[in-house]
Structures are given as C-alpha cells and as structure tokens.
Design a protein around this motif. Structure first.
Motif, PDB file in Angstrom:
ATOM      1  N   CYS A 120       0.859  -1.189   0.000  1.00  0.00           N
ATOM      2  CA  CYS A 120       0.000   0.000   0.000  1.00  0.00           C
ATOM      3  C   CYS A 120       0.894   1.237   0.000  1.00  0.00           C
ATOM      4  N   GLY A 121       0.929   1.943  -1.127  1.00  0.00           N
ATOM      5  CA  GLY A 121       1.728   3.167  -1.229  1.00  0.00           C
ATOM      6  C   GLY A 121       2.907   2.978  -2.150  1.00  0.00           C
ATOM      7  N   ALA A 122       2.958   3.804  -3.208  1.00  0.00           N
ATOM      8  CA  ALA A 122       4.057   3.689  -4.192  1.00  0.00           C
ATOM      9  C   ALA A 122       4.996   4.876  -4.090  1.00  0.00           C
ATOM     10  N   GLY A 123       5.360   5.255  -2.840  1.00  0.00           N
ATOM     11  CA  GLY A 123       6.447   6.207  -2.632  1.00  0.00           C
ATOM     12  C   GLY A 123       7.765   5.431  -2.685  1.00  0.00           C
ATOM     13  N   ALA A 124       8.797   6.050  -2.140  1.00  0.00           N
ATOM     14  CA  ALA A 124      10.125   5.431  -2.224  1.00  0.00           C
ATOM     15  C   ALA A 124      10.161   4.061  -1.556  1.00  0.00           C
ATOM     16  N   ALA A 125       9.502   3.920  -0.401  1.00  0.00           N
ATOM     17  CA  ALA A 125       9.563   2.642   0.320  1.00  0.00           C
ATOM     18  C   ALA A 125       8.797   1.559  -0.443  1.00  0.00           C
ATOM     19  N   GLY A 126       7.594   1.896  -0.905  1.00  0.00           N
ATOM     20  CA  GLY A 126       6.792   0.907  -1.634  1.00  0.00           C
ATOM     21  C   GLY A 126       7.472   0.485  -2.925  1.00  0.00           C
ATOM     22  N   ILE A 149      -0.204  -0.627  -4.868  1.00  0.00           N
ATOM     23  CA  ILE A 149      -1.289   0.322  -5.129  1.00  0.00           C
ATOM     24  C   ILE A 149      -0.942   1.699  -4.576  1.00  0.00           C
ATOM     25  N   GLU A 150      -1.417   2.719  -5.242  1.00  0.00           N
ATOM     26  CA  GLU A 150      -1.110   4.116  -4.882  1.00  0.00           C
ATOM     27  C   GLU A 150      -2.385   4.938  -5.038  1.00  0.00           C
ATOM     28  N   LYS A 151      -2.776   5.612  -3.958  1.00  0.00           N
ATOM     29  CA  LYS A 151      -4.070   6.305  -4.027  1.00  0.00           C
ATOM     30  C   LYS A 151      -4.036   7.558  -4.902  1.00  0.00           C
ATOM     31  N   MET A 152      -2.865   8.160  -5.065  1.00  0.00           N
ATOM     32  CA  MET A 152      -2.802   9.335  -5.937  1.00  0.00           C
ATOM     33  C   MET A 152      -2.984   8.891  -7.394  1.00  0.00           C
ATOM     34  N   SER A 192      10.279  17.547  -4.851  1.00  0.00           N
ATOM     35  CA  SER A 192      11.717  17.221  -4.725  1.00  0.00           C
ATOM     36  C   SER A 192      12.093  16.724  -3.338  1.00  0.00           C
ATOM     37  N   ARG A 193      11.168  16.645  -2.404  1.00  0.00           N
ATOM     38  CA  ARG A 193      11.446  16.707  -0.972  1.00  0.00           C
ATOM     39  C   ARG A 193      12.676  15.927  -0.492  1.00  0.00           C
ATOM     40  N   GLY A 194      12.739  14.609  -0.566  1.00  0.00           N
ATOM     41  CA  GLY A 194      13.915  13.873  -0.069  1.00  0.00           C
ATOM     42  C   GLY A 194      14.981  13.819  -1.148  1.00  0.00           C
ATOM     43  N   PRO A 221      16.379  15.069  -6.918  1.00  0.00           N
ATOM     44  CA  PRO A 221      15.016  15.344  -6.464  1.00  0.00           C
ATOM     45  C   PRO A 221      14.213  14.038  -6.357  1.00  0.00           C
ATOM     46  N   GLN A 222      13.388  13.951  -5.309  1.00  0.00           N
ATOM     47  CA  GLN A 222      12.705  12.675  -5.037  1.00  0.00           C
ATOM     48  C   GLN A 222      11.869  12.207  -6.226  1.00  0.00           C
ATOM     49  N   PHE A 223      11.265  13.147  -6.951  1.00  0.00           N
ATOM     50  CA  PHE A 223      10.420  12.695  -8.066  1.00  0.00           C
ATOM     51  C   PHE A 223      11.249  12.044  -9.171  1.00  0.00           C
ATOM     52  N   GLU A 249      -6.841   2.890  -3.912  1.00  0.00           N
ATOM     53  CA  GLU A 249      -6.660   3.186  -2.481  1.00  0.00           C
ATOM     54  C   GLU A 249      -7.049   1.997  -1.616  1.00  0.00           C
ATOM     55  N   LEU A 250      -6.255   1.752  -0.597  1.00  0.00           N
ATOM     56  CA  LEU A 250      -6.632   0.758   0.420  1.00  0.00           C
ATOM     57  C   LEU A 250      -7.625   1.427   1.355  1.00  0.00           C
ATOM     58  N   THR A 251      -8.811   0.808   1.521  1.00  0.00           N
ATOM     59  CA  THR A 251      -9.825   1.441   2.372  1.00  0.00           C
ATOM     60  C   THR A 251     -10.167   0.599   3.599  1.00  0.00           C
ATOM     61  N   ALA A 298       3.220   0.901   3.196  1.00  0.00           N
ATOM     62  CA  ALA A 298       4.295   1.827   2.792  1.00  0.00           C
ATOM     63  C   ALA A 298       3.599   3.142   2.482  1.00  0.00           C
ATOM     64  N   ASP A 299       2.673   3.504   3.381  1.00  0.00           N
ATOM     65  CA  ASP A 299       1.718   4.567   3.052  1.00  0.00           C
ATOM     66  C   ASP A 299       1.973   5.865   3.808  1.00  0.00           C
ATOM     67  N   GLY A 300       3.252   6.120   4.141  1.00  0.00           N
ATOM     68  CA  GLY A 300       3.635   7.452   4.590  1.00  0.00           C
ATOM     69  C   GLY A 300       3.286   7.767   6.037  1.00  0.00           C
ATOM     70  N   GLY A 340       9.102   2.470   6.000  1.00  0.00           N
ATOM     71  CA  GLY A 340       9.261   3.874   5.616  1.00  0.00           C
ATOM     72  C   GLY A 340       8.602   4.829   6.591  1.00  0.00           C
ATOM     73  N   ASP A 341       8.127   5.956   6.065  1.00  0.00           N
ATOM     74  CA  ASP A 341       7.532   6.987   6.916  1.00  0.00           C
ATOM     75  C   ASP A 341       6.336   6.466   7.710  1.00  0.00           C
ATOM     76  N   ALA A 342       5.722   5.408   7.266  1.00  0.00           N
ATOM     77  CA  ALA A 342       4.622   4.809   8.039  1.00  0.00           C
ATOM     78  C   ALA A 342       5.125   4.362   9.406  1.00  0.00           C
ATOM     79  N   GLN A 389      17.805  11.922   5.915  1.00  0.00           N
ATOM     80  CA  GLN A 389      17.776  10.508   6.305  1.00  0.00           C
ATOM     81  C   GLN A 389      16.466   9.798   5.929  1.00  0.00           C
ATOM     82  N   GLY A 390      15.381  10.550   5.755  1.00  0.00           N
ATOM     83  CA  GLY A 390      14.051   9.943   5.660  1.00  0.00           C
ATOM     84  C   GLY A 390      13.898   8.994   4.494  1.00  0.00           C
ATOM     85  N   LEU A 391      14.158   9.489   3.321  1.00  0.00           N
ATOM     86  CA  LEU A 391      14.006   8.668   2.118  1.00  0.00           C
ATOM     87  C   LEU A 391      14.947   7.464   2.169  1.00  0.00           C
TER      88      LEU A 391
HETATM   89  C1  LIG Z   1       7.567  18.307   3.138  1.00  0.00           C
HETATM   90  C2  LIG Z   1       8.571  17.192   3.267  1.00  0.00           C
HETATM   91  C3  LIG Z   1       9.938  17.448   3.087  1.00  0.00           C
HETATM   92  C4  LIG Z   1      10.879  16.419   3.175  1.00  0.00           C
HETATM   93  N1  LIG Z   1      12.200  16.668   2.989  1.00  0.00           N
HETATM   94  C5  LIG Z   1      13.099  15.641   3.060  1.00  0.00           C
HETATM   95  C6  LIG Z   1      14.475  15.837   2.861  1.00  0.00           C
HETATM   96  O1  LIG Z   1      14.928  16.957   2.616  1.00  0.00           O
HETATM   97  N2  LIG Z   1      15.312  14.748   2.937  1.00  0.00           N
HETATM   98  C7  LIG Z   1      14.847  13.463   3.205  1.00  0.00           C
HETATM   99  O2  LIG Z   1      15.609  12.483   3.243  1.00  0.00           O
HETATM  100  N3  LIG Z   1      13.554  13.268   3.415  1.00  0.00           N
HETATM  101  C8  LIG Z   1      12.681  14.312   3.340  1.00  0.00           C
HETATM  102  N4  LIG Z   1      11.378  14.081   3.538  1.00  0.00           N
HETATM  103  C9  LIG Z   1      10.992  12.739   3.866  1.00  0.00           C
HETATM  104  C10 LIG Z   1      10.918  11.842   2.649  1.00  0.00           C
HETATM  105  O3  LIG Z   1      10.268  12.497   1.607  1.00  0.00           O
HETATM  106  C11 LIG Z   1      10.195  10.611   3.124  1.00  0.00           C
HETATM  107  O4  LIG Z   1      10.974  10.011   4.152  1.00  0.00           O
HETATM  108  C12 LIG Z   1       9.949   9.585   2.044  1.00  0.00           C
HETATM  109  O5  LIG Z   1       9.095  10.102   1.058  1.00  0.00           O
HETATM  110  C13 LIG Z   1       9.301   8.361   2.669  1.00  0.00           C
HETATM  111  O6  LIG Z   1       8.889   7.493   1.675  1.00  0.00           O
HETATM  112  P1  LIG Z   1       7.650   6.553   1.926  1.00  0.00           P
HETATM  113  O7  LIG Z   1       7.534   5.758   0.673  1.00  0.00           O
HETATM  114  O8  LIG Z   1       7.803   5.844   3.214  1.00  0.00           O
HETATM  115  O9  LIG Z   1       6.393   7.522   2.123  1.00  0.00           O
HETATM  116  P2  LIG Z   1       5.728   8.528   1.108  1.00  0.00           P
HETATM  117  O10 LIG Z   1       6.710   9.112   0.183  1.00  0.00           O
HETATM  118  O11 LIG Z   1       4.908   9.450   1.938  1.00  0.00           O
HETATM  119  O12 LIG Z   1       4.767   7.611   0.231  1.00  0.00           O
HETATM  120  C14 LIG Z   1       3.594   7.035   0.768  1.00  0.00           C
HETATM  121  C15 LIG Z   1       2.617   6.840  -0.371  1.00  0.00           C
HETATM  122  O13 LIG Z   1       1.496   6.085   0.104  1.00  0.00           O
HETATM  123  C16 LIG Z   1       0.340   6.579  -0.532  1.00  0.00           C
HETATM  124  N5  LIG Z   1      -0.810   6.192   0.273  1.00  0.00           N
HETATM  125  C17 LIG Z   1      -1.176   6.659   1.495  1.00  0.00           C
HETATM  126  N6  LIG Z   1      -2.289   6.051   1.923  1.00  0.00           N
HETATM  127  C18 LIG Z   1      -2.660   5.191   0.953  1.00  0.00           C
HETATM  128  C19 LIG Z   1      -3.758   4.283   0.824  1.00  0.00           C
HETATM  129  N7  LIG Z   1      -4.666   4.129   1.794  1.00  0.00           N
HETATM  130  N8  LIG Z   1      -3.853   3.551  -0.305  1.00  0.00           N
HETATM  131  C20 LIG Z   1      -2.917   3.681  -1.300  1.00  0.00           C
HETATM  132  N9  LIG Z   1      -1.863   4.540  -1.223  1.00  0.00           N
HETATM  133  C21 LIG Z   1      -1.734   5.272  -0.101  1.00  0.00           C
HETATM  134  C22 LIG Z   1       0.580   8.079  -0.574  1.00  0.00           C
HETATM  135  O14 LIG Z   1      -0.235   8.717  -1.540  1.00  0.00           O
HETATM  136  C23 LIG Z   1       2.057   8.152  -0.901  1.00  0.00           C
HETATM  137  O15 LIG Z   1       2.310   8.248  -2.276  1.00  0.00           O
HETATM  138  C24 LIG Z   1      10.435  15.099   3.475  1.00  0.00           C
HETATM  139  C25 LIG Z   1       9.076  14.850   3.653  1.00  0.00           C
HETATM  140  C26 LIG Z   1       8.140  15.878   3.566  1.00  0.00           C
HETATM  141  C27 LIG Z   1       6.672  15.562   3.769  1.00  0.00           C
END
Ligand SMILES: Cc1cc2nc3c(=O)[nH]c(=O)nc-3n(C[C@H](O)[C@H](O)[C@H](O)COP(=O)(O)OP(=O)(O)OC[C@H]3O[C@@H](n4cnc5c(N)ncnc54)[C@H](O)[C@@H]3O)c2cc1C
Length: 505
Positions: free
Chosen positions: A12-18, A35-38, A45-47, A110-112, A134-136, A166-168, A290-292, A302-304
């Motif tokens: 659940c979640g296609a960010g960096a961790a997923g 799956i990714e809800k967006m 660019s965040r991480g 940049p993260q994207f 989306e996971l509901t 992996a949903d943040g 991940g951020d979850a 460190q986050g990403l």
């Molecule tokens: C504003 C901001 C600035 C940051 N700056 C930095 C930085 O400078 N350096 C750094 O290392 N880190 C930074 N980070 C942190 C870094 O971006 C995160 O640590 C990283 O994105 C974590 O990845 P993730 O995949 O765990 O979570 P996310 O990137 O948050 O991805 C989670 C994904 O899950 C999806 N999701 C959520 N719920 C559901 C659901 N129910 N069903 C389906 N999909 C779902 C979301 O839409 C999202 O795409 C920043 C974060 C933020 C918010």
C-alpha cells in the motif's frame, strides 16, 4: 468477491519505500500488487539527498548509474551575512572513496526523479504501480489478509498472504493496526517548494540568515532540473501563501533582494516537523515500512534513505518465507530496523537543533555506511570475534580479479537476490552447492584473487574462515573451517539446504 490469494503481497503506497519493496519482490518473482491512491506520481523534490549506503543499494538494484546521471552533487554553500557579504563552505564533509567504501559523497537527486527511475526499473521487471487505487480497509486471520481497495474498477476485496503499509507518515495501515506512534512535535514549521526563479547563480546553495529561525531561507539549485528548492522555517500558526507571488514576497523579505524573481511554483508544502517512531513494525501478516514507521525532520537527509533501507531489509525476508522458510525470519525485520530508526530520529533532531543555531554540518554519521545489525538474531560468529568487522556489519566492497584474469569488485559478486559465501584458504568442496547461494573462494585454487589483500583486511579474516553475506549486503555469519557444521545449520534455517535436501530457495 473475495478470491483465495489473488496475489502474495499487497504493498500500500508507491512512494520510495513501496517502490523499493516492489523492486525487491519483482526480482525474486514474488507476486504482488503495488497500489497508490494518488492518480499520478508525486511531483515534489522533498527527499533529495541519496546517501552513500543507499547508492550501494541502488547499485545492487541496477539503477545507480541512471540515478547519478539524473541528478548531481551538492554544490558548495554560500552563506550570506547581514551586510551583503558572504562566506563559502561545504555542505558535506568530504572523504575519498576507498576499496571498501566506493561511494562517499551524498548525491542530490530530487525525489520525483529518484522515484521515476525506480518505476522505470520496475517496468523492466514486468511490474508497475496501480495509480488511483486506495486501500480502504483490511482484516487479517491466521492464513492471510483480506483487503478492500477502491480503484478504477470500483471496489474490490482481495485476499493476500501479506500486507505492507508503505503509506507514509499518516499511514492508514498503522492506524488500522492501532499501533502507537509516540514521539514529539518539534515546534518547527517550514516551507519546502520547487520554484523556477531568476537572479541567482546555479553553482552554489544560497543560504540567508543562518541561525535565525525567523529569517532563515535556503535556495538550492535542484540537480537534474532548472528549478531551485526553497526551504524556510515559518511561524507555527497562520495561513501561508504558497503561490509564486506569496513565495516571492517571502524571498524579498528574507533576503532583502529585489533581483530574485520567482516565476512559477511546481510543488510546495508547509509542514510541521515531528520525530515519531511506531511501537511495532509488524502485527501478524501486516508490516510497516518507511515513513509509516518513522517520521523525523528533514535535516540530515535521512528519511528517504531509511525508508528505502527498510524495504531492502524486508523484501528478501518476505520472499524467503513465501518460499517456505519459517516465519520467525520476518520478526528479524522489526528487530533489526526499529533500533536504526530510533537512532536516526535522534540524529535528525540533533541536526535540527544545530540548524537552528546555524551550525549544521553533515559528516559521516549521515552516510549510513556504519549501520549494521550485530545484535541481530541473524548474526552468527563461530568462534566469537573481537575484530574490526563482526557478523551483522555491512559487507565491505573490495577489488578482485577473477581466475580468468578479469578485474571486478566484490559488489559485482553480491549483486542480485542470492546469498554469497566467501572462503579464505578453504577447501571449496567443504560446503556443497545449493540453489540461492554463490560460493567463491580465494587463496590456493580460488576462483577469485584478493587484489592487494583488501578482502582479507576489510573482513579481518584468517586462513580457513568462511564469510556468509546476506542478500541485502550485511554479514550473516563468519565461521572457521572446523565449525562448518554450524554454518550448515545456519544455511538450512534460512532456506539454503544443499541440493536434494529440500532446499526451497
Ligand atoms: C515536506 C517534506 C519534506 C521532506 N524533505 C526531506 C528531505 O529533505 N530529505 C529526506 O531524506 N527526506 C525528506 N522528507 C521525507 C521523505 O520524503 C520521506 O521520508 C519519504 O518520502 C518516505 O517514503 P515513503 O515511501 O515511506 O512515504 P511517502 O513518500 O509518503 O509515500 C507514501 C505513499 O502512500 C500513498 N498512500 C497513502 N495512503 C494510501 C492508501 N490508503 N492507499 C494507497 N496509497 C496510499 C501516498 O499517496 C504516498 O504516495 C520530506 C518529507 C516531507 C513531507
């Protein structure tokens, strides 16, 4: 209608961790849905800092070169003083690459762009994220998880063996499991925005009013793009204008310059900094990555990186258990990764305090090369060692030469989903071959040569030693030749029985 095991794993979640977990499962031919809800990929660019340890992981995943090509290095910082003069300094402390540590410099990507490269690799492996899905809801029982998802085809209930959240930071999965997320709100709110602007050179990271939380502003040229990343602390309360006009006014007020003109904003966010750690990373068949599982201030980048490394730790374990290894292997995920996040929260918070004073310098402690799992139940030494490298440590790189004469590196041998066994002055036949393990020896009649003695030195080996390297590049076991029975037991426990003895790897 609920199906019996539509797929093995639901991510659940296609960010960096997923995405990292998907890559790990895809290259092991594990069935999954990501799956990714967006509706579209995250655009910000965040991480943007890719630490040396993550670079090693990207090398293993086959995407390092394209990520380096997409981004670049951090430029030096230019710190402007109140009187308009400025001083130049390095954003990062520099060390030279060594045979054991080939990457020493954090990259700026940049993260994207990073996530784009990960998706591209996933497509090469025959998979892709399902956007707009989306996971509901979910519930688990002894044999699996039933998940409700809502996507382009409407509502669906699917049955999977494992669910990974992996949903943040606001994790739906963490809430669904009722896992506590203790920690603190750090009393800092900040803007991060990707902007097109004129009036600033692109060869330095412009920093204004360091040390003042009221007036600080950083404008960093984003490698691989034409944009700058704007970062600035803002008051804890009140509306924020994230439009080009609003940010232009903020830039003018903080820099005192009228020549910096913001033309457009492609992504912007105002966020409160928190440091929080989930009480648990696993409940039954459901995991958090991940951020979850952990959130922290962005200081230290460190986050990403930590999120990707969570997935890198969990991926091979999930694949092994799905192939028949016993379930406790999955407990080692929380055992190994939660303490790492706890330490990282302390580091990021310490760096935030330094940033408030205008004194932040990022050194080796942010590179994540010293992360290891020496306390892990998966770390075995026989006999015990009191040397520079112990079981659980990161497995160092080293230059090698194949018996056929070609130059290579240890990391070339490690690359891929297998385990690697290195023997130093051993009998090659002492450990029978098996699926999922590659055995290399050096010394007399070895298939590789230890160029310059770097393997021996980095792993602190004496003749007769065997070193078992895990699929995620950490030392699982170091065993002397007269203790190979214990190595056999270890290999069986992780699903690497000899051919014909029930190996399922
Ligand atoms: C504003 C901001 C600035 C940051 N700056 C930095 C930085 O400078 N350096 C750094 O290392 N880190 C930074 N980070 C942190 C870094 O971006 C995160 O640590 C990283 O994105 C974590 O990845 P993730 O995949 O765990 O979570 P996310 O990137 O948050 O991805 C989670 C994904 O899950 C999806 N999701 C959520 N719920 C559901 C659901 N129910 N069903 C389906 N999909 C779902 C979301 O839409 C999202 O795409 C920043 C974060 C933020 C918010």
């Amino acid at each position: 209608m609920t199906q019996e095991f539509a797929t093995d794993v639901l991510i659940c979640g296609a960010g960096a961790a997923g995405l990292a977990l998907a890559l790990e499962l895809a290259r092991r031919n594990v069935s999954f849905r990501l799956i990714e809800k967006m509706d579209n990929p995250f655009p910000g660019s965040r991480g943007k800092g890719i630490q040396p340890r993550t670079q090693e992981i990207f090398e293993d995943l086959g995407i390092l070169d394209r990520i380096v090509a997409a981004g670049g290095r951090y430029p030096p910082q230019r710190e402007y003083q109140g009187n308009g003069s400025y001083a130049k300094s390095d954003a990062m402390e520099h060390q030279n690459p060594t045979p054991a540590e080939p990457y020493q410099i954090p990259l700026m990507v940049p993260q994207f762009l990073t996530e784009g490269m990960m998706r591209e690799r996933l497509i090469e492996l025959g998979q892709r994220p399902e956007f707009g899905c989306e996971l509901t809801g979910f519930e688990q029982d002894e044999s699996g998880v039933t998940a409700q998802i809502v996507g382009k085809n409407g509502e669906e209930a699917i049955r999977v063996r494992y669910l990974v959240g992996a949903d943040g930071g606001r994790s739906f999965v963490r809430h669904g499991l009722d896992i506590g997320f203790p920690g603190k709100t750090l009393g800092v709110r900040a803007i991060v925005a990707d902007v097109m602007l004129t009036g600033l050179e692109r060869d330095v990271w412009h920093r204004f009013n360091e040390g003042s939380m009221e007036r600080q502003m950083a404008l960093c040229p984003l490698a691989g793009t034409e944009m700058f990343q704007l970062q600035a602390p803002i008051p804890l309360e009140g509306d924020v204008d994230l439009s080009a006009e609003g940010l232009a006014a903020l830039v003018a007020a903080r820099t005192g310059r009228s020549d910096i003109l913001i033309q457009s904003v492609s992504w912007a966010s105002a966020y409160n900094m928190n440091a929080r750690l989930a009480d648990r990373y696993r409940v039954g068949r459901v995991f958090l990555v991940g951020d979850a599982a952990h959130i922290h201030p962005p200081t230290g980048g460190q986050g990403l990186n930590t999120s990707i490394q969570d997935a890198y730790n969990l991926g091979w374990k999930l694949a092994a258990v799905l192939r028949g290894v016993s379930d406790p292997l999955l407990d080692s995920y929380e055992e190994e990764r939660r303490p790492i996040a706890a330490t990282m929260l302390g580091l990021a918070t310490k760096l935030l305090d330094a940033a408030k004073r205008g004194e932040m310098r990022r050194g080796r402690e942010v590179h994540q090369l010293d992360i290891g799992y020496p306390e892990s139940s998966l770390a075995m030494e026989n006999p015990g060692r009191e040397r520079d490298l112990v079981a659980g440590d990161r497995a160092p790189d080293a230059p090698i030469r194949g018996a056929a004469g070609q130059s290579a590196r240890l990391f070339d041998l490690f690359r891929g989903p297998h385990w690697t066994l290195l023997g130093y002055h051993v009998e090659h036949d002492a450990i029978p071959p098996r699926c999922g393990l590659r055995i290399h020896t050096f010394g007399p009649r070895g298939d590789i040569a230890d160029v310059g003695g770097h393997i021996r030195d980095a792993y602190a080996l004496t003749p007769g030693d065997w070193v078992l390297v895990r699929p995620d590049g950490y030392v699982g076991a170091i065993v002397a030749s007269d203790e190979v029975d214990t190595l056999e037991d270890y290999l069986r426990n992780i699903g690497l029985a000899p051919a014909g003895a029930g190996s399922r790897q």
